[in-house]
Design an enzyme around this catalytic site. Structure first.
Site, PDB file in Angstrom:
ATOM      1  CB  THR A  49      11.011  -1.026   3.661  1.00 48.64           C
ATOM      2  OG1 THR A  49      10.294  -2.039   4.378  1.00 48.64           O
ATOM      3  CG2 THR A  49      10.292  -0.730   2.362  1.00 48.64           C
ATOM      4  CB  THR A  50      14.217   2.940   3.965  1.00 48.11           C
ATOM      5  OG1 THR A  50      12.898   3.084   4.485  1.00 48.11           O
ATOM      6  CG2 THR A  50      14.672   4.251   3.385  1.00 48.11           C
ATOM      7  CE1 TYR A  54       8.334  -3.247   8.467  1.00 47.48           C
ATOM      8  CE2 TYR A  54      10.553  -3.908   7.859  1.00 47.48           C
ATOM      9  CZ  TYR A  54       9.478  -3.058   7.709  1.00 47.48           C
ATOM     10  OH  TYR A  54       9.557  -2.020   6.815  1.00 47.48           O
ATOM     11  CE  LYS A  82       9.952  -1.092  10.254  1.00 48.38           C
ATOM     12  NZ  LYS A  82       8.891  -0.218   9.841  1.00 48.38           N
ATOM     13  CB  SER A  97       4.931  -0.981   8.217  1.00 47.49           C
ATOM     14  OG  SER A  97       6.078  -0.425   8.809  1.00 47.49           O
ATOM     15  N   GLY A 100       4.913   2.369  12.022  1.00 47.09           N
ATOM     16  CA  GLY A 100       5.663   2.563  10.770  1.00 47.09           C
ATOM     17  C   GLY A 100       4.930   3.281   9.659  1.00 47.09           C
ATOM     18  CG  ASP A 120       7.123   7.589   8.588  1.00 46.50           C
ATOM     19  OD1 ASP A 120       6.907   6.483   9.128  1.00 46.50           O
ATOM     20  OD2 ASP A 120       8.140   7.827   7.935  1.00 46.50           O
ATOM     21  CB  VAL A 146      10.744   1.901  12.657  1.00 40.17           C
ATOM     22  CG1 VAL A 146      11.936   1.640  11.740  1.00 40.17           C
ATOM     23  CG2 VAL A 146      11.023   1.376  14.055  1.00 40.17           C
ATOM     24  CB  SER A 195      11.176   5.947   4.770  1.00 42.45           C
ATOM     25  OG  SER A 195       9.984   6.662   4.464  1.00 42.45           O
TER      26      SER A 195
HETATM   27  C1  LIG Z   1       6.140   1.099   2.851  1.00 45.76           C
HETATM   28  C2  LIG Z   1       7.170   1.896   3.598  1.00 45.76           C
HETATM   29  O1  LIG Z   1       8.221   2.210   3.059  1.00 45.76           O
HETATM   30  N1  LIG Z   1       6.883   2.219   4.835  1.00 45.76           N
HETATM   31  C3  LIG Z   1       7.750   2.999   5.652  1.00 45.76           C
HETATM   32  C4  LIG Z   1       8.051   2.249   6.905  1.00 45.76           C
HETATM   33  O2  LIG Z   1       7.725   1.142   7.167  1.00 45.76           O
HETATM   34  C5  LIG Z   1       7.130   4.345   6.026  1.00 45.76           C
HETATM   35  O3  LIG Z   1       8.096   5.080   6.703  1.00 45.76           O
HETATM   36  C6  LIG Z   1       6.643   5.125   4.803  1.00 45.76           C
HETATM   37  O4  LIG Z   1       7.693   5.278   3.907  1.00 45.76           O
HETATM   38  C7  LIG Z   1       6.113   6.503   5.185  1.00 45.76           C
HETATM   39  O5  LIG Z   1       5.110   6.385   6.138  1.00 45.76           O
HETATM   40  C8  LIG Z   1       5.599   7.277   3.990  1.00 45.76           C
HETATM   41  O6  LIG Z   1       4.416   6.707   3.507  1.00 45.76           O
HETATM   42  C1  LIG Z   2      11.127   2.665   6.994  1.00 45.99           C
HETATM   43  C2  LIG Z   2      11.232   1.341   7.542  1.00 45.99           C
HETATM   44  O1  LIG Z   2      10.643   1.078   8.503  1.00 45.99           O
HETATM   45  C3  LIG Z   2      12.068   0.395   6.863  1.00 45.99           C
HETATM   46  O2  LIG Z   2      12.929   0.834   6.117  1.00 45.99           O
HETATM   47  O3  LIG Z   2      11.909  -0.815   7.039  1.00 45.99           O
END
Ligand SMILES: CC(=O)N[C@H](C=O)[C@@H](O)[C@H](O)[C@H](O)CO
Ligand SMILES: CC(=O)C(=O)O
EC number: 4.1.3.3
Length: 307
Positions: A38-39, A130, A160, A162, A186, A188, A203, A205
């Protein structure tokens, strides 16, 4: 990590990836990388760009990183398989796949059939599902997806997760206690709750710039010092809560990564828009007041400071 080329299109700046590996290892204590998720705007990249990004992380991370997992999910099964095979060829440590999100799987079995075909293209690589329902729109519960998954996907290694549904996450752990799965959380801002539920890793961002802080929380949790673990989690929450109110997403994450690491991440790619100057200034002030950024002139008498 994009370089501004014209007003409408950005090219990837591959040359900073090596530097960024060193930054993450040395400054953030992060040694496991999830690439093209995603990031990293993985779904906004072309297939050839995704291949090159993966190669760069694997090559530059050699002997420095513990694991490089490549996200290979795509709408086209064929492309996903190509990326999975490529990840195996370059020596990645694992692959991860999201649910296809335009024409969607309508039940668990269909989703598994899709994942299975991707996994089969890299039969020697650990496979992670994921789960990110808010972005894919595929809301099949992870607990259902995991039920019997090893029989279908022998390389299945973990999840993973999220999403904020801790009932679903807890049941994923509870129902698979006998299996050596990785449960990577996921969200945070809620990691501590997930650790209590049995998360084996994370995992996210924010580990790009709060990796060190989060490691302190993990260490406190490990030594069963729950009150300091909670203090660390609350500190992280104060920051995330602040930026969420300003509007927080991948673009804003990129701006913060540049700010904290000093390594230029560049703007995001359309349809995302560069974070505003106002956002970055506010985020920076908050990072300083929480003591997440050094050379803090507010240190004396700063009640909010976290470290
Ligand atoms: C939707 C999204 O980007 N999710 C990230 C990982 O999966 C998280 O790391 C979030 O960025 C983080 O928890 C902040 O809300
Ligand atoms: C933050 C994260 O898990 C991603 O970038 O997919």
């Amino acid at each position: 990590m994009f370089q501004e080329v014209t007003f409408s299109f950005r090219e990837i700046n591959f040359s900073v990836i090596g530097q960024y590996v060193d930054y993450l290892v040395k400054e953030q204590g992060v040694k496991n990388i999830f690439v093209n998720g995603t990031t990293g705007e993985g779904l906004s990249l072309s297939i050839s760009e995704r291949r090159r990004v993966a190669e760069e992380w694997v090559t530059k991370g050699r002997n420095k990183l513990d694991q490089v997992v490549i996200h290979v999910g795509a709408l086209s099964l064929k492309e996903s398989q190509e990326l999975a095979q490529h990840a195996a060829e370059i020596g990645a440590d694992g692959i991860a796949v999201i649910a296809p999100f335009f024409l969607k799987p309508w039940n668990k079995d269909v989703l598994i059939n899709f994942l299975k075909e991707v996994a089969a293209a890299a039969p020697a690589l650990p496979f992670y599902y994921y789960h990110i329902p808010a972005l894919t729109g595929v809301k099949i519960r992870a607990e259902e997806v995991l039920d019997g998954i090893q029989e279908k996907i022998p390389t299945f290694q973990g999840l993973k997760f999220s999403d904020t549904d801790l009932l679903d996450f807890g049941q994923c752990v509870d129902q698979n206690r006998q299996r050596q799965f990785a449960f990577l959380f996921g969200v945070d801002e809620q990691l501590l709750s997930a650790l209590v539920m049995g998360a084996t890793g994370a995992v996210g961002s924010t580990y790009n710039y709060l990796g060190k802080k989060t490691n302190q929380m993990l260490e406190a949790f490990e030594r069963k010092d729950f009150s300091s673990a909670l203090n660390h989690q609350f500190c992280i929450q104060r920051f995330i809560n602040f930026v969420v109110k300003l509007g927080f997403g991948v673009s804003q994450t990129k701006a913060i990564m540049t700010l904290v690491s000093g390594i230029p991440m560049g703007p995001p790619r359309l349809p995302l828009q560069k974070a505003s100057r106002e956002f970055t200034d506010n985020a920076e002030a908050k990072l300083r007041s929480l003591d997440f950024l050094s050379f803090n002139d507010l240190k004396d008498g700063n009640l909010e400071a976290c470290s």
